[in-house]
Design a protein around this motif. Structure first.
Motif, PDB file in Angstrom:
ATOM      1  N   MET A  26      29.071  16.035  -0.260  1.00 17.61           N
ATOM      2  CA  MET A  26      29.153  15.376  -1.559  1.00 17.61           C
ATOM      3  C   MET A  26      27.817  15.448  -2.294  1.00 17.61           C
ATOM      4  SD  MET A  26      31.535  12.080  -0.684  1.00 17.61           S
ATOM      5  CE  MET A  26      31.580  11.527  -2.384  1.00 17.61           C
ATOM      6  N   ALA A  27      26.731  15.225  -1.575  1.00 20.75           N
ATOM      7  CA  ALA A  27      25.409  15.243  -2.206  1.00 20.75           C
ATOM      8  C   ALA A  27      25.072  16.626  -2.758  1.00 20.75           C
ATOM      9  CB  ALA A  27      24.342  14.801  -1.206  1.00 20.75           C
ATOM     10  N   SER A  28      25.395  17.665  -2.014  1.00 16.01           N
ATOM     11  CA  SER A  28      25.097  19.020  -2.488  1.00 16.01           C
ATOM     12  C   SER A  28      25.933  19.365  -3.714  1.00 16.01           C
ATOM     13  CB  SER A  28      25.322  20.049  -1.383  1.00 16.01           C
ATOM     14  OG  SER A  28      26.684  20.100  -0.997  1.00 16.01           O
ATOM     15  N   GLN A  29      27.151  18.845  -3.782  1.00 17.23           N
ATOM     16  CA  GLN A  29      27.985  19.074  -4.961  1.00 17.23           C
ATOM     17  C   GLN A  29      27.423  18.331  -6.169  1.00 17.23           C
ATOM     18  OE1 GLN A  29      31.780  17.783  -3.477  1.00 17.23           O
ATOM     19  NE2 GLN A  29      32.274  19.793  -2.635  1.00 17.23           N
ATOM     20  N   LYS A  30      26.993  17.086  -5.963  1.00 19.90           N
ATOM     21  CA  LYS A  30      26.466  16.295  -7.066  1.00 19.90           C
ATOM     22  C   LYS A  30      25.139  16.846  -7.576  1.00 19.90           C
ATOM     23  CE  LYS A  30      24.972  11.760  -8.595  1.00 19.90           C
ATOM     24  NZ  LYS A  30      24.983  10.331  -8.381  1.00 19.90           N
ATOM     25  N   PHE A  31      24.222  17.163  -6.659  1.00 14.29           N
ATOM     26  CA  PHE A  31      22.881  17.575  -7.038  1.00 14.29           C
ATOM     27  C   PHE A  31      22.699  19.095  -7.095  1.00 14.29           C
ATOM     28  CE2 PHE A  31      22.293  13.212  -5.533  1.00 14.29           C
ATOM     29  CZ  PHE A  31      21.591  12.681  -6.608  1.00 14.29           C
ATOM     30  N   LYS A  32      23.757  19.841  -6.838  1.00 10.91           N
ATOM     31  CA  LYS A  32      23.769  21.309  -6.996  1.00 10.91           C
ATOM     32  C   LYS A  32      22.611  22.014  -6.279  1.00 10.91           C
ATOM     33  CE  LYS A  32      26.898  21.073 -10.493  1.00 10.91           C
ATOM     34  NZ  LYS A  32      28.043  20.417  -9.965  1.00 10.91           N
TER      35      LYS A  32
END
Length: 59
Positions: A26-32
């Motif tokens: 989720m974090a990698s998706q949010k913060f790209k």
């Protein structure tokens, strides 16, 4: 590397593998995957926990 003059602190944690996977996904998706994406997500999570528990009496 965190400098001595910085207000940042390096920490080591141990959490459940599945929880870490979900968080990173989720974090990698949010913060790209921008620089410090994982640290930014952890700071957000800790701040949310603090806000949610600010009035608790832990004794």
């Amino acid at each position: 590397m965190v400098s001595k003059e910085s207000d940042e602190k390096r920490v080591t944690i141990v959490i459940n593998k599945n929880l870490d996977y979900k968080f990173r996904k989720m974090a990698s998706q949010k913060f790209k995957f921008e620089p410090r994406w994982y640290s930014k997500a952890m700071e957000e999570a800790v701040n949310l926990w603090i806000e949610d528990n600010i009035g608790e009496d832990f004794e």
